[in-house]
Scaffold this motif. Structure first.
Motif, PDB file in Angstrom:
ATOM      1  N   HIS A 125       0.596  -1.215   0.003  1.00 24.27           N
ATOM      2  CA  HIS A 125      -0.011  -0.033  -0.010  1.00 24.27           C
ATOM      3  C   HIS A 125       0.993   1.228   0.073  1.00 24.27           C
ATOM      4  CE1 HIS A 125      -2.779   2.969   1.318  1.00 24.27           C
ATOM      5  NE2 HIS A 125      -3.772   2.078   1.200  1.00 24.27           N
ATOM      6  N   TRP A 126       0.305   2.349  -0.544  1.00 21.83           N
ATOM      7  CA  TRP A 126       1.192   3.727  -0.686  1.00 21.83           C
ATOM      8  C   TRP A 126       1.898   4.059   0.545  1.00 21.83           C
ATOM      9  CZ3 TRP A 126       0.170   8.244   1.564  1.00 21.83           C
ATOM     10  CH2 TRP A 126      -1.088   8.518   1.787  1.00 21.83           C
ATOM     11  N   GLU A 127       0.901   3.881   1.568  1.00 18.13           N
ATOM     12  CA  GLU A 127       1.386   4.252   3.037  1.00 18.13           C
ATOM     13  C   GLU A 127       2.522   3.497   3.558  1.00 18.13           C
ATOM     14  OE1 GLU A 127      -2.003   4.254   5.590  1.00 18.13           O
ATOM     15  OE2 GLU A 127      -3.021   6.041   4.844  1.00 18.13           O
ATOM     16  N   ILE A 171       3.733  -5.077 -12.873  1.00 17.76           N
ATOM     17  CA  ILE A 171       2.685  -6.092 -12.361  1.00 17.76           C
ATOM     18  C   ILE A 171       2.531  -7.167 -13.548  1.00 17.76           C
ATOM     19  CG2 ILE A 171       0.219  -6.562 -11.663  1.00 17.76           C
ATOM     20  CD1 ILE A 171       0.531  -3.774 -10.326  1.00 17.76           C
ATOM     21  N   ALA A 172       2.249  -6.630 -14.586  1.00 13.16           N
ATOM     22  CA  ALA A 172       1.838  -7.489 -15.849  1.00 13.16           C
ATOM     23  C   ALA A 172       3.046  -8.413 -16.226  1.00 13.16           C
ATOM     24  CB  ALA A 172       1.735  -6.852 -17.079  1.00 13.16           C
ATOM     25  N   GLN A 173       4.329  -7.939 -15.856  1.00 18.15           N
ATOM     26  CA  GLN A 173       5.509  -8.819 -16.247  1.00 18.15           C
ATOM     27  C   GLN A 173       6.031  -9.792 -15.156  1.00 18.15           C
ATOM     28  OE1 GLN A 173       7.988  -5.414 -17.533  1.00 18.15           O
ATOM     29  NE2 GLN A 173       8.352  -6.656 -19.436  1.00 18.15           N
ATOM     30  N   SER A 174       5.253  -9.885 -14.005  1.00 19.57           N
ATOM     31  CA  SER A 174       5.503 -10.821 -12.782  1.00 19.57           C
ATOM     32  C   SER A 174       4.957 -12.057 -13.299  1.00 19.57           C
ATOM     33  CB  SER A 174       5.192  -9.895 -11.523  1.00 19.57           C
ATOM     34  OG  SER A 174       5.797  -8.971 -11.471  1.00 19.57           O
ATOM     35  N   GLU A 175       5.293 -13.001 -12.663  1.00 16.38           N
ATOM     36  CA  GLU A 175       4.674 -14.618 -12.472  1.00 16.38           C
ATOM     37  C   GLU A 175       3.875 -14.552 -11.233  1.00 16.38           C
ATOM     38  OE1 GLU A 175       7.439 -17.464 -13.276  1.00 16.38           O
ATOM     39  OE2 GLU A 175       8.382 -16.584 -14.701  1.00 16.38           O
ATOM     40  N   LEU A 176       4.194 -13.943 -10.201  1.00 13.85           N
ATOM     41  CA  LEU A 176       3.206 -13.959  -8.829  1.00 13.85           C
ATOM     42  C   LEU A 176       3.302 -12.649  -8.194  1.00 13.85           C
ATOM     43  CD1 LEU A 176       1.780 -15.539  -6.974  1.00 13.85           C
ATOM     44  CD2 LEU A 176       3.740 -15.529  -5.592  1.00 13.85           C
ATOM     45  N   ILE A 177       2.146 -12.160  -7.914  1.00 11.28           N
ATOM     46  CA  ILE A 177       2.191 -10.828  -7.165  1.00 11.28           C
ATOM     47  C   ILE A 177       1.586 -11.060  -5.619  1.00 11.28           C
ATOM     48  CG2 ILE A 177       0.826  -8.654  -6.837  1.00 11.28           C
ATOM     49  CD1 ILE A 177       2.644  -8.398  -9.018  1.00 11.28           C
ATOM     50  N   VAL A 178       2.407 -10.526  -4.602  1.00 13.93           N
ATOM     51  CA  VAL A 178       1.826 -10.494  -3.459  1.00 13.93           C
ATOM     52  C   VAL A 178       1.499  -9.003  -3.214  1.00 13.93           C
ATOM     53  CG1 VAL A 178       2.509 -10.663  -0.911  1.00 13.93           C
ATOM     54  CG2 VAL A 178       3.459 -12.314  -2.541  1.00 13.93           C
ATOM     55  N   ALA A 179       0.168  -8.759  -2.883  1.00 13.56           N
ATOM     56  CA  ALA A 179      -0.514  -7.229  -3.009  1.00 13.56           C
ATOM     57  C   ALA A 179      -0.793  -6.947  -1.485  1.00 13.56           C
ATOM     58  CB  ALA A 179      -1.307  -7.341  -3.931  1.00 13.56           C
ATOM     59  N   GLU A 180      -0.456  -5.745  -0.988  1.00 10.85           N
ATOM     60  CA  GLU A 180      -1.136  -4.996  -0.049  1.00 10.85           C
ATOM     61  C   GLU A 180      -1.990  -3.985  -0.597  1.00 10.85           C
ATOM     62  OE1 GLU A 180      -0.247  -3.425   4.352  1.00 10.85           O
ATOM     63  OE2 GLU A 180       1.085  -2.565   2.647  1.00 10.85           O
ATOM     64  N   SER A 181      -1.448  -3.495  -1.740  1.00 15.49           N
ATOM     65  CA  SER A 181      -2.246  -2.486  -2.528  1.00 15.49           C
ATOM     66  C   SER A 181      -3.315  -3.322  -3.337  1.00 15.49           C
ATOM     67  CB  SER A 181      -1.221  -1.862  -3.709  1.00 15.49           C
ATOM     68  OG  SER A 181      -2.070  -1.394  -4.963  1.00 15.49           O
ATOM     69  N   MET A 182      -4.575  -2.808  -3.179  1.00 15.67           N
ATOM     70  CA  MET A 182      -5.877  -3.536  -3.892  1.00 15.67           C
ATOM     71  C   MET A 182      -5.638  -3.478  -5.308  1.00 15.67           C
ATOM     72  SD  MET A 182      -9.711  -2.564  -3.831  1.00 15.67           S
ATOM     73  CE  MET A 182      -9.612  -1.173  -4.431  1.00 15.67           C
ATOM     74  N   HIS A 183      -4.980  -2.136  -6.158  1.00 11.24           N
ATOM     75  CA  HIS A 183      -5.037  -2.210  -7.313  1.00 11.24           C
ATOM     76  C   HIS A 183      -3.627  -3.106  -7.721  1.00 11.24           C
ATOM     77  CE1 HIS A 183      -7.851   1.071  -7.320  1.00 11.24           C
ATOM     78  NE2 HIS A 183      -8.185   0.364  -8.616  1.00 11.24           N
ATOM     79  N   VAL A 214      -1.161 -12.904  -4.168  1.00 14.77           N
ATOM     80  CA  VAL A 214      -1.908 -13.267  -2.657  1.00 14.77           C
ATOM     81  C   VAL A 214      -1.947 -11.907  -2.156  1.00 14.77           C
ATOM     82  CG1 VAL A 214      -0.999 -14.315  -0.613  1.00 14.77           C
ATOM     83  CG2 VAL A 214      -0.380 -15.373  -2.769  1.00 14.77           C
ATOM     84  N   ALA A 215      -3.148 -11.871  -1.286  1.00 17.47           N
ATOM     85  CA  ALA A 215      -3.280 -10.494  -0.648  1.00 17.47           C
ATOM     86  C   ALA A 215      -2.551 -10.840   0.805  1.00 17.47           C
ATOM     87  CB  ALA A 215      -4.930 -10.303  -0.279  1.00 17.47           C
TER      88      ALA A 215
END
Length: 319
Positions: free
Chosen positions: A126-128, A160-172, A185-186
């Protein structure tokens, strides 16, 4: 017609993409209906953000902060769709008005298609978290590529598009991963992460928001989020204001995070204190990820494009 977006002083790609996404979806929008404000991507259905006395065209926005705007003057509002059913319910709309977050349409832009995979696993905080945490180094130690949500929007989207997996705290981060068919993974580092908006979006695609908790990475981050860090409590700050532009970012926390070059000993101590964050982030990257079904995403995008076609017709825009 002018697209509205919430502008973070620190930058936030999920809001900044409004600057050009709508020119792709609605070519010529800036040349017609100067009295209309296009309210699109973002959690911006907020009384403190949107101006009264101006006509507003809502396409895919969400509620989640503050209080709802005054919609009693119906002539000021043209609500074609919102981000999800939770926002629709808040606004007293039929559930089918909650279609999808418009950011999913970025995957249809030619410049983001057929990009090569460059990153195995990536983390989008997340940006914060980004402005005060130690996440670049924590992510690197956990074996993840760090994607700065405060960076230039198109560069962030490509990563993001060039990743094979994203771990995201950012909703977008998760929305775009799903749109580009990248498993995700959230995670969450604090209660300041808004679960309402996540569930609003997730319910449109049949995925679940069950974030893995990752410890805060630094004392400065704990101060920013009114949280705890290694037994230190930082809960004396006031709650978030109605208008996110009025939120006071603790300057002491920023200085602590961005301070002058530190001694090797101090740097070692800070990295040692962030070890639980690194271990949990690594664990998150090894957790079974989610991805919505192709058929569900396609159906939602088709419904959204039906809305876009209606707007083009009704506002006299080019086909």
């Amino acid at each position: 017609m002018q697209p509205y977006y919430w502008e973070s002083a620190h930058g936030n790609f999920g809001d900044d993409l409004n600057l050009w996404l709508w020119d792709f979806l609605l070519p010529g929008l800036r040349d017609v209906h100067p009295e209309t404000l296009l309210v699109g991507v973002g959690t911006v259905l907020n009384r403190a953000l949107l101006p009264e006395g101006q006509h507003k065209l809502v396409i895919g926005s969400g509620f989640g902060y503050g209080s709802l705007p005054d919609m009693s003057v119906q002539q000021e509002w043209d609500i074609r769709c919102v981000r999800g059913p939770l926002t629709a319910q808040k606004l007293g709309l039929e559930p089918d008005k909650g279609i999808i977050d418009p950011a999913v349409m970025l995957a249809e832009m030619p410049e983001f298609q057929n990009l090569p995979k460059l990153y195995k696993k990536s983390f989008v905080p997340h940006w914060e978290s980004a402005i005060v945490g130690m996440w670049p180094s924590v992510a690197a130690q956990a074996g993840l590529t760090y994607i700065d949500p405060c960076g230039e929007a198109k560069a962030v989207i490509r990563q993001i598009a060039q990743s094979e997996l994203i771990v995201a705290e950012s909703m977008h981060g998760a929305i775009l991963a799903d749109a580009f068919r990248v498993p995700w993974v959230a995670v969450s580092t604090s209660a300041s992460i808004n679960s309402f908006k996540w569930n609003d979006w997730a319910s449109t695609l049949g995925v679940r928001y069950q974030p893995l908790q990752v410890p805060i990475s630094s004392r400065a981050e704990a101060k920013m989020k009114n949280s705890n860090f290694w037994g230190m409590r930082f809960e004396e700050y006031p709650p978030a204001p109605e208008n996110p532009n009025d939120r006071v970012v603790d300057e002491a926390a920023l200085q602590e995070a961005r301070g002058p070059r530190q001694t090797p000993l101090r740097r070692l101590i800070k990295h040692s204190l962030a070890l639980p964050s690194m271990l949990r982030l690594r664990q998150a990257s090894q957790t079974a990820p989610q991805l919505s079904r192709d058929s569900v995403l396609s159906e939602r995008k088709a419904r959204f494009m039906d809305v876009i076609e209606g707007v083009r017709r009704d506002y006299g825009l080019a086909q």
